[in-house]
Design a protein around this motif. Structure first.
Motif, PDB file in Angstrom:
ATOM      1  N   ASN A 148      -6.206  19.609  -0.254  1.00  0.00           N
ATOM      2  CA  ASN A 148      -5.526  18.378  -0.651  1.00  0.00           C
ATOM      3  C   ASN A 148      -5.401  18.343  -2.176  1.00  0.00           C
ATOM      4  OD1 ASN A 148      -4.744  15.772  -1.281  1.00  0.00           O
ATOM      5  ND2 ASN A 148      -6.153  14.782   0.133  1.00  0.00           N
ATOM      6  N   PRO A 149      -4.190  18.435  -2.726  1.00  0.00           N
ATOM      7  CA  PRO A 149      -4.031  18.473  -4.192  1.00  0.00           C
ATOM      8  C   PRO A 149      -4.352  17.148  -4.876  1.00  0.00           C
ATOM      9  CG  PRO A 149      -1.887  18.390  -3.115  1.00  0.00           C
ATOM     10  CD  PRO A 149      -2.898  18.586  -2.024  1.00  0.00           C
ATOM     11  N   LEU A 150      -4.507  16.063  -4.105  1.00  0.00           N
ATOM     12  CA  LEU A 150      -4.838  14.763  -4.693  1.00  0.00           C
ATOM     13  C   LEU A 150      -6.327  14.455  -4.621  1.00  0.00           C
ATOM     14  CD1 LEU A 150      -1.924  12.544  -3.287  1.00  0.00           C
ATOM     15  CD2 LEU A 150      -2.070  13.706  -5.499  1.00  0.00           C
ATOM     16  N   GLN A 151      -7.112  15.360  -4.089  1.00  0.00           N
ATOM     17  CA  GLN A 151      -8.511  15.096  -3.782  1.00  0.00           C
ATOM     18  C   GLN A 151      -9.458  15.280  -4.965  1.00  0.00           C
ATOM     19  OE1 GLN A 151      -9.672  17.226  -0.302  1.00  0.00           O
ATOM     20  NE2 GLN A 151     -11.676  16.282  -0.179  1.00  0.00           N
ATOM     21  N   MET A 158       0.837  -1.201   0.000  1.00  0.00           N
ATOM     22  CA  MET A 158       0.000   0.000   0.000  1.00  0.00           C
ATOM     23  C   MET A 158       0.875   1.254   0.000  1.00  0.00           C
ATOM     24  SD  MET A 158      -3.043   1.051   2.681  1.00  0.00           S
ATOM     25  CE  MET A 158      -1.909   1.276   4.082  1.00  0.00           C
ATOM     26  N   LYS A 159       0.573   2.182  -0.890  1.00  0.00           N
ATOM     27  CA  LYS A 159       1.349   3.409  -0.998  1.00  0.00           C
ATOM     28  C   LYS A 159       1.234   4.217   0.290  1.00  0.00           C
ATOM     29  CE  LYS A 159       1.590   7.724  -3.671  1.00  0.00           C
ATOM     30  NZ  LYS A 159       3.066   7.790  -3.711  1.00  0.00           N
ATOM     31  N   GLU A 160       2.354   4.774   0.720  1.00  0.00           N
ATOM     32  CA  GLU A 160       2.356   5.634   1.903  1.00  0.00           C
ATOM     33  C   GLU A 160       2.366   7.093   1.468  1.00  0.00           C
ATOM     34  OE1 GLU A 160       5.502   4.635   4.554  1.00  0.00           O
ATOM     35  OE2 GLU A 160       4.707   2.637   4.995  1.00  0.00           O
ATOM     36  N   TYR A 161       1.704   7.938   2.269  1.00  0.00           N
ATOM     37  CA  TYR A 161       1.571   9.358   1.959  1.00  0.00           C
ATOM     38  C   TYR A 161       2.171  10.186   3.079  1.00  0.00           C
ATOM     39  CZ  TYR A 161      -1.557   7.910  -1.772  1.00  0.00           C
ATOM     40  OH  TYR A 161      -2.074   7.337  -2.903  1.00  0.00           O
ATOM     41  N   ALA A 162       2.791  11.297   2.696  1.00  0.00           N
ATOM     42  CA  ALA A 162       3.365  12.236   3.657  1.00  0.00           C
ATOM     43  C   ALA A 162       2.574  13.538   3.613  1.00  0.00           C
ATOM     44  CB  ALA A 162       4.834  12.501   3.318  1.00  0.00           C
ATOM     45  N   GLU A 163       2.799  14.383   4.609  1.00  0.00           N
ATOM     46  CA  GLU A 163       2.058  15.637   4.704  1.00  0.00           C
ATOM     47  C   GLU A 163       2.200  16.487   3.451  1.00  0.00           C
ATOM     48  OE1 GLU A 163       2.499  19.584   7.416  1.00  0.00           O
ATOM     49  OE2 GLU A 163       2.192  17.716   8.548  1.00  0.00           O
ATOM     50  N   GLN A 164       3.398  16.524   2.881  1.00  0.00           N
ATOM     51  CA  GLN A 164       3.607  17.367   1.707  1.00  0.00           C
ATOM     52  C   GLN A 164       2.858  16.846   0.478  1.00  0.00           C
ATOM     53  OE1 GLN A 164       6.031  15.850   3.441  1.00  0.00           O
ATOM     54  NE2 GLN A 164       7.566  14.877   2.108  1.00  0.00           N
ATOM     55  N   ASP A 165       2.426  15.583   0.513  1.00  0.00           N
ATOM     56  CA  ASP A 165       1.662  15.027  -0.607  1.00  0.00           C
ATOM     57  C   ASP A 165       0.221  15.501  -0.610  1.00  0.00           C
ATOM     58  OD1 ASP A 165       3.843  13.416  -1.453  1.00  0.00           O
ATOM     59  OD2 ASP A 165       3.294  11.880   0.017  1.00  0.00           O
ATOM     60  N   VAL A 166      -0.341  15.781   0.568  1.00  0.00           N
ATOM     61  CA  VAL A 166      -1.790  15.970   0.682  1.00  0.00           C
ATOM     62  C   VAL A 166      -2.198  17.305   1.287  1.00  0.00           C
ATOM     63  CG1 VAL A 166      -2.208  13.481   0.835  1.00  0.00           C
ATOM     64  CG2 VAL A 166      -1.865  14.798   2.941  1.00  0.00           C
ATOM     65  N   LEU A 167      -1.274  18.182   1.566  1.00  0.00           N
ATOM     66  CA  LEU A 167      -1.635  19.413   2.267  1.00  0.00           C
ATOM     67  C   LEU A 167      -1.028  20.643   1.610  1.00  0.00           C
ATOM     68  CD1 LEU A 167      -1.686  19.929   6.131  1.00  0.00           C
ATOM     69  CD2 LEU A 167      -0.934  21.727   4.605  1.00  0.00           C
ATOM     70  N   GLN A 168      -1.895  21.562   1.197  1.00  0.00           N
ATOM     71  CA  GLN A 168      -1.508  22.913   0.821  1.00  0.00           C
ATOM     72  C   GLN A 168      -2.434  23.871   1.571  1.00  0.00           C
ATOM     73  OE1 GLN A 168      -1.241  23.546  -3.428  1.00  0.00           O
ATOM     74  NE2 GLN A 168      -0.177  21.615  -3.777  1.00  0.00           N
ATOM     75  N   LEU A 169      -1.911  25.020   1.968  1.00  0.00           N
ATOM     76  CA  LEU A 169      -2.671  25.939   2.804  1.00  0.00           C
ATOM     77  C   LEU A 169      -3.352  27.002   1.956  1.00  0.00           C
ATOM     78  CD1 LEU A 169      -3.388  26.834   5.711  1.00  0.00           C
ATOM     79  CD2 LEU A 169      -1.348  28.296   5.642  1.00  0.00           C
ATOM     80  N   GLY A 170      -4.674  27.109   2.118  1.00  0.00           N
ATOM     81  CA  GLY A 170      -5.444  28.147   1.459  1.00  0.00           C
ATOM     82  C   GLY A 170      -6.057  29.090   2.477  1.00  0.00           C
ATOM     83  N   LYS A 171      -6.598  30.188   1.993  1.00  0.00           N
ATOM     84  CA  LYS A 171      -7.197  31.203   2.866  1.00  0.00           C
ATOM     85  C   LYS A 171      -8.671  31.361   2.507  1.00  0.00           C
ATOM     86  CE  LYS A 171      -6.347  35.934   4.540  1.00  0.00           C
ATOM     87  NZ  LYS A 171      -5.469  37.129   4.379  1.00  0.00           N
ATOM     88  N   ARG A 172      -9.530  31.133   3.466  1.00  0.00           N
ATOM     89  CA  ARG A 172     -10.964  31.286   3.255  1.00  0.00           C
ATOM     90  C   ARG A 172     -11.330  32.769   3.169  1.00  0.00           C
ATOM     91  NH1 ARG A 172     -13.905  26.531   5.199  1.00  0.00           N
ATOM     92  NH2 ARG A 172     -12.509  25.097   6.295  1.00  0.00           N
ATOM     93  N   ILE A 173     -12.468  33.036   2.529  1.00  0.00           N
ATOM     94  CA  ILE A 173     -13.044  34.371   2.574  1.00  0.00           C
ATOM     95  C   ILE A 173     -14.464  34.246   3.121  1.00  0.00           C
ATOM     96  CG2 ILE A 173     -11.629  35.374   0.737  1.00  0.00           C
ATOM     97  CD1 ILE A 173     -13.875  34.810  -1.221  1.00  0.00           C
ATOM     98  N   HIS A 174     -14.914  35.296   3.794  1.00  0.00           N
ATOM     99  CA  HIS A 174     -16.267  35.347   4.359  1.00  0.00           C
ATOM    100  C   HIS A 174     -16.512  34.237   5.375  1.00  0.00           C
ATOM    101  CE1 HIS A 174     -16.735  38.203   1.186  1.00  0.00           C
ATOM    102  NE2 HIS A 174     -16.813  37.294   0.224  1.00  0.00           N
ATOM    103  N   ASN A 175     -15.497  33.849   6.125  1.00  0.00           N
ATOM    104  CA  ASN A 175     -15.672  32.844   7.170  1.00  0.00           C
ATOM    105  C   ASN A 175     -14.969  33.326   8.427  1.00  0.00           C
ATOM    106  OD1 ASN A 175     -15.519  30.522   8.878  1.00  0.00           O
ATOM    107  ND2 ASN A 175     -15.810  29.192   7.098  1.00  0.00           N
ATOM    108  N   THR A 176     -15.758  33.742   9.398  1.00  0.00           N
ATOM    109  CA  THR A 176     -15.182  34.289  10.633  1.00  0.00           C
ATOM    110  C   THR A 176     -14.789  33.201  11.623  1.00  0.00           C
ATOM    111  OG1 THR A 176     -17.399  34.514  11.587  1.00  0.00           O
ATOM    112  CG2 THR A 176     -16.519  36.413  10.392  1.00  0.00           C
ATOM    113  N   LYS A 177     -15.187  31.959  11.373  1.00  0.00           N
ATOM    114  CA  LYS A 177     -14.902  30.882  12.309  1.00  0.00           C
ATOM    115  C   LYS A 177     -13.522  30.275  12.088  1.00  0.00           C
ATOM    116  CE  LYS A 177     -19.811  29.746  12.459  1.00  0.00           C
ATOM    117  NZ  LYS A 177     -20.840  28.747  12.114  1.00  0.00           N
ATOM    118  N   ARG A 178     -13.112  30.210  10.827  1.00  0.00           N
ATOM    119  CA  ARG A 178     -11.800  29.636  10.513  1.00  0.00           C
ATOM    120  C   ARG A 178     -11.306  30.288   9.230  1.00  0.00           C
ATOM    121  NH1 ARG A 178     -11.117  23.193  10.237  1.00  0.00           N
ATOM    122  NH2 ARG A 178     -11.569  23.420  12.453  1.00  0.00           N
TER     123      ARG A 178
END
Length: 371
Positions: free
Chosen positions: A27-30, A1-21
């Motif tokens: 995830n670029p593979l999603q 089974m292929k193993e995945y690391a954080e850099q494979d599945v995580l890029q940081l984006g910035k929400r707009i119009h969301n005061t909660k988060r």
């Protein structure tokens, strides 16, 4: 089974119009926000499914979370026996279907519901739940609490929660283990101040798209399988396989010019586009295939190399008048195939005219598959 690391599945984006988060973990593979080979999405989902099956081979129900995890969960469910029932939560109306409502507190659209008839009738002693990312576990706790309150027989049922990413604190995991809820993930993310990191990006809002493009409706004899009220893994796999074959046959039998192809899903309806794209990759190895989807998530756009959403547009929804949806990372393709389970003809027409305008400058073949 292929193993995945954080850099494979995580890029940081910035929400707009969301005061909660203010941030979003993309995830670029999603195959949601970023175009990607559908085979890579399938392989990641299968890796999660196999991990979950190793953990709970007795489970005969898999529940995915809308909207971003509907396809990941569906393809992960395919690792379980064919009599396993798959369904996903939804923000779409379910008519007279009995439902349980719950909140996804940090989301842009907090209210969700799940059709509960198949849950009441299933009888499994272990239920799998799948989301793309688990942060605090509050959404899971909300729905499990609501389900157990509605169905006292679920009090002793084991819930195994799968995700691509998980960043829960160990103290929270332990407390939820005491409630017979456990967690499995492909990647354990180091929890850090994503709020502060997101503030480093200066983003702009997605641009409203123009409704002026042309496209070609393609009529198929098959409907897109609907997991919102529950479907067996066998029916899901068979339905998607037959639909992929018919779609490819109708579009590519006479078309040998399209070398770069996009399969585009709509909101909660992502699995059909991914599985059809994967079939085209396998059947036509000389083609380059990408897949992603429209989304209800408002995300800022920024052209920095390390930012996930380089461009973005606001669209009409395929499903509801007045609802805002978005499409990110528009690129050039020879052929675009949109697959939706929307029954709203007027809404689909408006959204397709916008999508066709976005891609029509460089793309002459734009198709719509509805069902």
């Amino acid at each position: 089974m292929k193993e995945y690391a954080e850099q494979d599945v995580l890029q940081l984006g910035k929400r707009i119009h969301n005061t909660k988060r203010s941030y979003l973990l993309v995830n670029p593979l999603q195959a949601k926000h970023i175009p990607v080979s559908p085979t890579k999405t399938y392989e990641m989902s299968q890796a999660l499914g196999k991990l979950l099956y190793q953990t709970a081979p007795e489970a005969r129900m898999v529940i995915g979370f809308a909207e971003t995890a509907t396809a990941i969960a569906a393809m992960a469910a395919m690792s379980f026996p064919e009599d396993t029932v798959y369904l996903h939560t939804t923000r779409e109306p379910l008519g007279d279907e009995p439902t349980v409502n719950f909140l996804e507190e940090h989301s842009h659209a907090v209210d969700q519901q799940i059709a509960c008839r198949s849950i009441a009738e299933n009888g499994t002693k272990t239920i799998i739940m799948i989301d793309d990312e688990i942060s605090t576990g509050r959404t899971i706790e909300n729905i499990v609490t609501q389900l157990r309150r509605t169905f006292p027989a679920l009090t002793d049922v084991r819930f195994v929660v799968g995700s691509v990413m998980n960043r829960m604190e160990e103290t929270v995991r332990e407390r939820m283990r005491q409630e017979n809820i456990e967690f499995v993930s492909l990647v354990q993310v180091q929890n850090r101040d994503f709020e502060a990191a997101a503030q480093a990006f200066t983003v702009s809002e997605p641009i409203p798209a123009i409704k002026s493009g042309c496209y070609e409706p393609v009529v198929t004899s098959l409907d897109i399988p609907n997991p919102r009220t529950g479907i067996s893994v066998k029916a899901l796999k068979d339905g998607l396989s037959l639909l992929a074959q018919e779609t490819a046959r109708k579009i590519f039998f006479s078309d040998r010019t399209s070398q770069k192809i996009l399969l585009l899903g709509t909101e909660e309806c992502m699995t059909a586009a991914i599985m059809t794209g994967r079939y085209i990759e396998q059947t036509y190895p000389d083609r380059t295939v990408y897949c992603h989807a429209t989304t209800r998530s408002p995300i800022g756009v920024c052209d920095k190399p390390d930012y996930p959403c380089k461009n973005g547009y606001q669209l009409s929804s395929f499903y509801e008048a007045g609802r805002k949806t978005y499409l990110y990372n528009i690129a050039e393709y020879d052929c675009v195939i949109v697959m939706t389970d929307s029954r709203q003809t007027e809404q689909a027409e408006q959204a397709m005219r916008q999508i066709s305008h976005l891609y029509g400058t460089h793309c002459q073949q734009i198709y719509l598959i509805r069902g």
